[in-house]
Design a protein around this motif. Structure first.
Motif, PDB file in Angstrom:
ATOM      1  N   THR A  43       0.763  -1.275   0.052  1.00 15.35           N
ATOM      2  CA  THR A  43       0.116   0.035   0.169  1.00 15.35           C
ATOM      3  C   THR A  43       0.828   1.304  -0.092  1.00 15.35           C
ATOM      4  N   ARG A  44       2.062   1.257  -0.478  1.00  7.05           N
ATOM      5  CA  ARG A  44       2.859   2.313  -0.442  1.00  7.05           C
ATOM      6  C   ARG A  44       2.489   3.440  -1.351  1.00  7.05           C
ATOM      7  N   HIS A  45       1.597   2.824  -2.464  1.00  7.68           N
ATOM      8  CA  HIS A  45       1.208   4.155  -3.372  1.00  7.68           C
ATOM      9  C   HIS A  45      -0.059   4.722  -2.577  1.00  7.68           C
ATOM     10  N   LEU A  46      -0.687   4.203  -1.623  1.00  8.32           N
ATOM     11  CA  LEU A  46      -1.734   4.658  -0.968  1.00  8.32           C
ATOM     12  C   LEU A  46      -1.695   5.478   0.322  1.00  8.32           C
ATOM     13  N   LEU A  47      -2.542   6.261   0.654  1.00 11.04           N
ATOM     14  CA  LEU A  47      -2.569   6.910   2.130  1.00 11.04           C
ATOM     15  C   LEU A  47      -3.465   6.649   2.750  1.00 11.04           C
ATOM     16  N   GLU A  48      -3.229   6.105   4.086  1.00  3.86           N
ATOM     17  CA  GLU A  48      -4.432   5.772   4.928  1.00  3.86           C
ATOM     18  C   GLU A  48      -4.886   7.001   5.830  1.00  3.86           C
ATOM     19  N   ILE A  49      -5.823   7.060   5.805  1.00  3.87           N
ATOM     20  CA  ILE A  49      -6.490   8.193   6.587  1.00  3.87           C
ATOM     21  C   ILE A  49      -7.471   7.800   7.546  1.00  3.87           C
ATOM     22  N   ASN A  50      -7.847   8.639   8.647  1.00  7.25           N
ATOM     23  CA  ASN A  50      -8.734   8.342   9.811  1.00  7.25           C
ATOM     24  C   ASN A  50      -9.665   9.325  10.180  1.00  7.25           C
ATOM     25  N   ARG A  51     -10.640   9.124  10.951  1.00  7.71           N
ATOM     26  CA  ARG A  51     -11.696   9.863  11.248  1.00  7.71           C
ATOM     27  C   ARG A  51     -11.390  11.381  11.703  1.00  7.71           C
ATOM     28  N   SER A  52     -10.170  11.349  12.657  1.00 11.19           N
ATOM     29  CA  SER A  52      -9.302  12.446  13.028  1.00 11.19           C
ATOM     30  C   SER A  52      -9.009  13.595  11.978  1.00 11.19           C
ATOM     31  N   GLN A  53      -8.401  12.928  10.868  1.00 12.14           N
ATOM     32  CA  GLN A  53      -7.645  13.791   9.831  1.00 12.14           C
ATOM     33  C   GLN A  53      -9.013  14.317   8.801  1.00 12.14           C
ATOM     34  N   GLN A  54      -9.921  13.078   8.677  1.00 12.29           N
ATOM     35  CA  GLN A  54     -10.886  13.760   7.774  1.00 12.29           C
ATOM     36  C   GLN A  54     -12.403  13.428   8.200  1.00 12.29           C
TER      37      GLN A  54
END
Length: 682
Positions: A90-101
């Motif tokens: 998943t190096r080409h992906l960006l994991e996001i979470n609730r606090s960020q978005q």
């Protein structure tokens, strides 16, 4: 919260049963083959023990080891895929979470509540124009429960409204609700088995032969092992078409069902508009990236997504797509404008239905008509510009674009793109008439002397432009019918003008289309003559002569293009053997044919640079390059290896030859059309 989500259709149920049956049959056969390999191990092992019980000496030990190795090699062949590491990352992906978005996750939470599915384990942003549901599909995932991930493309967010993005996410959560996705996991493992055993097994076979060493007896046992493996491969390969076609058919029904869920909890208008814009968004993104990839490391983007957004506007203006609420509005008719084919062949391998078919279904789906939200989707992404710059960097790395070159802003990109884009110089006055049509009039004397009047406003009407695409559609359909007639067993049936035909009947339709093609070509020629006569009448004496000369010269270029292109095509066929690994003797046979084909190609190349209308487009260095090829006596292959210098040299010659034909042809066409457009302004 609703309990009335659309149920799966009878077609879905039928395809699901077919997919389950096919995957079950595959794994049953695979199990039988595995048990057969274990039986081989047992029987051959028993035979080895019996052999040793008679006598223990060099030859019996050798024979016993050889017998046992056959069973072991075949068994390992069938199960080695289990131990293959999963290289997905998943190096080409960006994991996001609730606090960020928080705003994006608020929409996700709403849809999770509406669909009553489990929330995704992880949410990722990807660089492209897409959204998908996925999970890490390893062997043990067939037996253990797995949590699904949601991936959302930044290129998609960049080209949708908030409401449209909600419909797309609702579609993906429709997939979350589908237990039949589990079937996909089994098919994925079956695909891995087939790939590892059928298509990725050469290294294993080579290992068996190398393991056998120089001993002749072991070599024989190695060959027997490979023969058994090839027989097992044939059985597995014979199952692959049956398995994958049934699964693809199920996937198409899954898409329709996910669409139905999305329609129900959002609204059909935003769902349709996002689907119709998808191709434009993807094209703009890919064109933007290709600009940098083709710049030979001269330029780098700071923000690829600003380029994408700007290019969407440029392409929309070129194709007369209106902007509504800040985004281009694409109509269903726009998708068929360039496709006038009247043949329908069901693609049994595709996992997604045609967009227009999806839209037809969406129109009939039940909906609660959720209120539209016309805000840009990027407005709900915190720090969107920073995210875009980060994803730009990830995408360049993913596509192996080196981090060198001048970093340019969007304004510079637009200017450079337009300077290098051929369509920018086509006058809007022509309404796209010449984008896929060439102004060729063979008999200019007749056109000059003909004083037939013609209504000025009709030349570039939508009706006339439609003739251009009708011609392309008929030509394409004739080629398709010829293929169907030649290979009736590959595709059993097709539809033509809505009527179902068998493939063997395809040849009977060709004369009708050839007659239609002649009619359309005549109509286009008459319109081209009328266009010429109009501009000829409104020109001064000097402009009249120049206009006639440009038309004459272009007709010659057009005629010669076909001749030189055929010469190039006939020659390059003989170069293809260099791209694959072949035995030395076979290489020599291909080289002999190549050297024979080289002589007529050299004569045509000489004609190109000395006597053709294309010689005016040659730069000195281009002429020198082609002349060196004409004078050279390449042999390409000597002893046991290719002569790299000569192979590279012929590749450069082919590239230059093709570029010369294309560039000079297009340049001359633009010169004529620009001159014609200037006459219209006078």
């Amino acid at each position: 919260m609703t309990n009335n989500l659309p149920k799966i259709s009878s077609a879905y149920q039928s395809k699901l049963v077919s997919a389950i049956v096919s995957v079950s049959v595959f794994f049953l056969i695979y199990l039988i083959l595995t048990l057969a390999s274990l039986l081989m191990v047992f029987l051959l092992g028993y035979g080895a023990i019996k052999m040793l019980s008679i006598s223990v000496n060099y030859f019996t030990v050798l024979g016993a080891a050889g017998l046992l190795s056959i069973g072991i090699f075949v068994f390992i062949f069938l199960v080695k895929f289990i131990f293959r590491k999963n290289h997905y990352n998943t190096r080409h992906l960006l994991e996001i979470n609730r606090s960020q978005q928080p705003d994006l996750f608020a929409i996700i939470d709403e849809i999770v509540a509406e669909t009553k599915v489990k929330a995704p384990q992880k949410v990722f942003l990807s660089p492209d124009v897409n959204a998908s549901v996925s999970y890490n599909s390893i062997f043990w995932s067939m037996f253990l429960p797995v949590k699904k991930n949601l991936t959302i493309g930044v290129g998609l967010i960049n080209s949708t409204s908030v409401g449209e993005l909600r419909t797309i996410l609702a579609h993906e959560f429709g997939h979350f609700s589908q237990k039949s996705m589990k079937v996909g996991g089994y098919v994925n493992q079956a695909e891995k088995i087939i790939f590892e055993t059928v298509y990725n097994n050469k290294d294993y076979e080579n290992f068996i032969m190398e393991f056998s060493g120089g001993n002749a007896v072991f070599k024989i046992f190695g060959l027997i092992s490979v023969s058994f493996i090839n027989a097992f491969q044939a059985v597995l390969k014979s199952m692959s078409d049956f398995l994958f076609k049934n699964h693809a058919s199920l996937q198409r029904e899954m898409e329709y069902h996910a669409d139905a869920i999305s329609t129900y909890i959002t609204n059909p208008e935003e769902q349709t508009s996002s689907l119709l814009r998808l191709e434009l968004s993807d094209v703009a993104f890919n064109y933007s990236f290709n600009f940098y990839a083709e710049s030979n490391q001269k330029y780098l983007p700071k923000n690829l997504y600003r380029n994408q957004f700007s290019l969407m506007k440029i392409i929309s203006e070129r194709n007369n797509h209106p902007y509504v609420n800040g985004l281009p509005k694409i109509d269903a008719e726009d998708l068929t404008r360039y496709n006038k084919s009247r043949i329908e062949i069901e693609d049994q391998w595709t996992s997604h239905p045609d967009i227009l078919k999806r839209i037809e279904r969406i129109k009939t789906n039940e909906t609660r008509n959720m209120a539209k939200d016309h805000r840009y989707a990027k407005e709900i992404i915190s720090g969107f510009d920073k995210v875009c710059e980060m994803m730009t960097s990830k995408y360049l790395t993913l596509r192996a674009v080196k981090n060198v070159g001048e970093v340019i802003e969007d304004e510079t990109f637009i200017q450079l793109y337009q300077d290098n884009n051929i369509y920018k110089t086509f006058s809007a006055h022509f309404n796209g008439y010449y984008e896929r049509h060439n102004p060729v009039i063979e008999n200019m004397d007749s056109a000059v002397s003909d004083d037939t009047s013609h209504h000025d406003g009709d030349f570039f009407s939508d009706k006339k432009v439609s003739l251009v695409y009708e011609k392309s559609g008929i030509e394409s359909d004739i080629q398709t019918l010829q293929y169907l007639a030649s290979y009736p067993k590959e595709i059993k049936t097709f539809r033509f003008d809505g009527t179902l035909y068998k493939a063997k009947d395809a040849s009977g339709l060709i004369p009708k289309l050839e007659s239609e093609l002649r009619r359309v070509k005549e109509e286009l020629l008459e319109n081209d003559k009328a266009i010429f006569r109009h501009y000829y009448r409104v020109s001064g004496e000097d402009d009249k002569k120049e206009l006639v000369n440009k038309y004459r010269n272009f007709a010659v270029l057009d005629r010669e293009f076909d001749v030189f292109q055929k010469s190039l095509n006939d020659f390059t066929v003989h170069l293809q053997f260099m791209a694959v690994t072949l035995p030395i003797e076979e290489i020599r046979q291909h080289r002999a044919k190549l050297l024979k084909a080289e002589e007529p190609f050299k004569l045509k190349t000489k004609e190109l640079i000395e006597n053709s209308a294309y010689k005016n487009g040659l730069k000195t260095e281009d002429k020198t390059l082609l002349q060196e090829f004409i004078n050279a006596e390449y042999i390409y292959f000597n002893k046991d290896k290719y002569l790299e210098h000569e192979v590279n040299a012929i590749s450069v010659v082919i590239e230059k030859y093709q570029a010369l034909l294309n560039d000079h042809y297009l340049g001359s066409k633009l010169d004529l059309l620009n001159f014609q457009a200037d006459l219209a302004k006078n």
